[in-house]
Write an enzyme that holds these catalytic residues in place. Structure first.
Site, PDB file in Angstrom:
ATOM      1  N   ASN A  12      59.669 107.254 -10.681  1.00  0.00           N
ATOM      2  CA  ASN A  12      57.681 106.717 -10.774  1.00  0.00           C
ATOM      3  C   ASN A  12      57.073 107.420 -10.478  1.00  0.00           C
ATOM      4  O   ASN A  12      56.569 108.349  -9.374  1.00  0.00           O
ATOM      5  CB  ASN A  12      57.273 105.568 -10.422  1.00  0.00           C
ATOM      6  CG  ASN A  12      58.500 103.965 -10.930  1.00  0.00           C
ATOM      7  OD1 ASN A  12      58.809 104.219 -12.606  1.00  0.00           O
ATOM      8  ND2 ASN A  12      58.675 103.162 -10.223  1.00  0.00           N
ATOM      9  N   ASP A  14      52.847 106.960  -8.668  1.00  0.00           N
ATOM     10  CA  ASP A  14      52.589 106.334  -8.215  1.00  0.00           C
ATOM     11  C   ASP A  14      51.147 106.539  -8.010  1.00  0.00           C
ATOM     12  O   ASP A  14      50.725 107.746  -7.505  1.00  0.00           O
ATOM     13  CB  ASP A  14      52.862 106.856  -6.364  1.00  0.00           C
ATOM     14  CG  ASP A  14      54.109 105.946  -5.511  1.00  0.00           C
ATOM     15  OD1 ASP A  14      54.560 105.536  -7.074  1.00  0.00           O
ATOM     16  OD2 ASP A  14      54.510 106.106  -5.227  1.00  0.00           O
ATOM     17  N   GLY A  40      58.610 106.200  -6.889  1.00  0.00           N
ATOM     18  CA  GLY A  40      60.097 105.714  -7.442  1.00  0.00           C
ATOM     19  C   GLY A  40      61.551 105.725  -7.125  1.00  0.00           C
ATOM     20  O   GLY A  40      61.630 106.626  -6.387  1.00  0.00           O
ATOM     21  N   ASN A  44      62.655 109.093  -4.773  1.00  0.00           N
ATOM     22  CA  ASN A  44      62.487 109.287  -3.255  1.00  0.00           C
ATOM     23  C   ASN A  44      64.026 109.544  -2.533  1.00  0.00           C
ATOM     24  O   ASN A  44      64.337 110.572  -1.584  1.00  0.00           O
ATOM     25  CB  ASN A  44      62.015 107.685  -2.971  1.00  0.00           C
ATOM     26  CG  ASN A  44      60.013 108.037  -3.271  1.00  0.00           C
ATOM     27  OD1 ASN A  44      59.954 108.900  -3.872  1.00  0.00           O
ATOM     28  ND2 ASN A  44      60.112 106.452  -2.977  1.00  0.00           N
ATOM     29  N   GLY A 223      65.232  99.297  14.125  1.00  0.00           N
ATOM     30  CA  GLY A 223      66.574  99.900  13.905  1.00  0.00           C
ATOM     31  C   GLY A 223      67.323  99.696  12.435  1.00  0.00           C
ATOM     32  O   GLY A 223      66.882  99.007  11.580  1.00  0.00           O
ATOM     33  N   ASP A 244      52.368 105.217   8.450  1.00  0.00           N
ATOM     34  CA  ASP A 244      53.160 104.983   7.262  1.00  0.00           C
ATOM     35  C   ASP A 244      54.062 104.630   7.153  1.00  0.00           C
ATOM     36  O   ASP A 244      54.539 105.752   6.773  1.00  0.00           O
ATOM     37  CB  ASP A 244      51.843 105.431   6.191  1.00  0.00           C
ATOM     38  CG  ASP A 244      52.499 104.874   4.864  1.00  0.00           C
ATOM     39  OD1 ASP A 244      52.698 103.748   4.246  1.00  0.00           O
ATOM     40  OD2 ASP A 244      51.913 106.022   3.727  1.00  0.00           O
ATOM     41  N   GLY A 249      61.767 103.015   4.014  1.00  0.00           N
ATOM     42  CA  GLY A 249      64.009 102.531   3.891  1.00  0.00           C
ATOM     43  C   GLY A 249      64.803 103.108   2.837  1.00  0.00           C
ATOM     44  O   GLY A 249      65.526 104.048   2.383  1.00  0.00           O
ATOM     45  N   ASP A 250      63.776 103.951   1.920  1.00  0.00           N
ATOM     46  CA  ASP A 250      63.976 105.483   1.151  1.00  0.00           C
ATOM     47  C   ASP A 250      64.676 106.784   2.180  1.00  0.00           C
ATOM     48  O   ASP A 250      65.752 107.004   1.875  1.00  0.00           O
ATOM     49  CB  ASP A 250      63.765 106.014  -0.402  1.00  0.00           C
ATOM     50  CG  ASP A 250      63.122 104.461  -1.048  1.00  0.00           C
ATOM     51  OD1 ASP A 250      64.162 104.254  -0.870  1.00  0.00           O
ATOM     52  OD2 ASP A 250      61.562 105.314  -1.273  1.00  0.00           O
ATOM     53  N   ALA A 280      60.080 109.415   9.049  1.00  0.00           N
ATOM     54  CA  ALA A 280      59.021 109.026   7.371  1.00  0.00           C
ATOM     55  C   ALA A 280      57.634 108.242   7.804  1.00  0.00           C
ATOM     56  O   ALA A 280      57.697 108.714   7.370  1.00  0.00           O
ATOM     57  CB  ALA A 280      60.208 108.109   6.462  1.00  0.00           C
TER      58      ALA A 280
END
Ligand code: ATP
Length: 299
Positions: A12, A14, A40, A44, A223, A244, A249-250, A280
């Site tokens: 995607n 963004d 996306g 990612n 964690g 941020d 999660g990715d 991240a």
């Protein structure tokens, strides 16, 4: 040719605009300059795995428009294998329309575009690639028949299937049974288990008993908890000054897949993944925030 991680997933653009407040129906508000970022979940995760030094490839679809070209360029710059990133003529590339409010809160509309055209034919074309992967990673931003077909190919070739339940949707029992692990955040876990949030260790254990071979529940700054067989292990996250959390999660899932591909146990892979997740959150954006190995915090 072996691959550490093959991701079957979404690509995607963004499109991000900051606003003081969201418009009511029928109303217009002025926002900040538009920012366009590669995103996306599929793209990612492929980028995150490649940036950590993994051999990563992506099976997906973009449109023949400017966004598709931008996304291809971003993926290529990180060395992601793109032989099976196909182009659908006459269909827009997937976009996520993101408005960011004054408190940094996101409202997101995803228009799947070309992602919705990924199908079993694409999986058949990429069969050799998928079969040559140690780990095949899935999320749910592409159509379920493509995911199911690709997971079947991966499992048949002895590859390890990792599924991120994002966005949350029901998972067919056949697919769930291949997941090793199923990766969810607490919100997605509640969707699957249908209950209130409880102790994360109990949640992970309940998930692992619900069909997948193993389960991982991510807990943001706390964690993750890993459950498989009859073992449940809490993995604390390194402390991070969060700027941020987009893409955390990715980054986590990609790092987990990479270490599983290299032969780590699920617990050890998760100990590495929490470091990638923490890295991240220290920078803005998704792909722009993913670490190289030297940028990982100490274990
Ligand atoms: P997102 O949707 O924001 O990408 P998510 O909800 O899928 O994230 P989280 O559980 O929030 O997943 O984060 C994934 C992982 O990233 C966590 O398991 C943790 O390792 C790491 N992480 C996230 N937030 C923080 C934080 N504030 N400090 C340290 N690590 C974090």
């Amino acid at each position: 040719e072996r691959w550490d991680v093959v991701v079957v997933g979404s690509v995607n653009a963004d499109l991000v605009v900051g606003v003081d407040r969201r418009p009511a129906p029928g109303e217009t508000v002025l926002g900040s300059d538009l920012a366009v970022h590669p995103g996306g979940k599929g793209a990612n995760q492929a980028v995150a795995a490649a940036r950590l030094g993994g051999r990563a490839a992506l099976v997906g679809r973009v449109g023949d428009d400017g966004h598709g070209a931008l996304l291809r360029e971003a993926l290529a710059a990180d060395g992601v294998g793109l032989d099976h990133l196909a182009t659908t003529p006459g269909v827009p590339t997937g976009v996520a329309l993101i408005t960011v409010g004054p408190d940094g809160d996101n409202s997101i509309i995803v228009s799947p575009g070309a992602n919705a055209r990924l199908g079993p034919d694409d999986v058949a074309a990429a069969r050799g690639l998928i079969a040559a992967a140690s780990v095949v990673s899935f999320q749910l931003e592409v159509p379920p028949p493509a995911v199911a077909a690709a997971a079947r190919v991966a499992a048949g070739a002895g590859g390890r299937v990792v599924l991120n339940l994002s966005p949350p949707a029901p998972v067919p029992a056949e697919l769930l049974a291949r997941c090793d692990p199923l990766v969810v955040n607490e919100h997605e876990a509640a969707f699957l288990l249908g209950g209130e949030r409880g102790d994360p260790r109990d949640t992970a254990a309940a998930l692992a008993r619900s069909g997948p071979r193993s389960a991982v529940v991510t807990l943001g700054a706390d964690g993750a908890v890993v459950a498989g067989g009859d073992r449940v292990t809490a993995i604390p996250a390194p402390r991070a000054d969060a700027v941020d959390t987009t893409g955390a999660g990715d980054a986590f899932t990609a790092a987990l897949c990479l270490r599983l591909a290299r032969g780590d146990t699920l617990e050890d892979a998760a100990r590495y993944a929490v470091r990638a997740g923490a890295a991240a959150v220290r920078r803005r954006g998704a792909q722009s925030s993913f670490p190289t190995p030297t940028e990982l915090p100490a274990p």
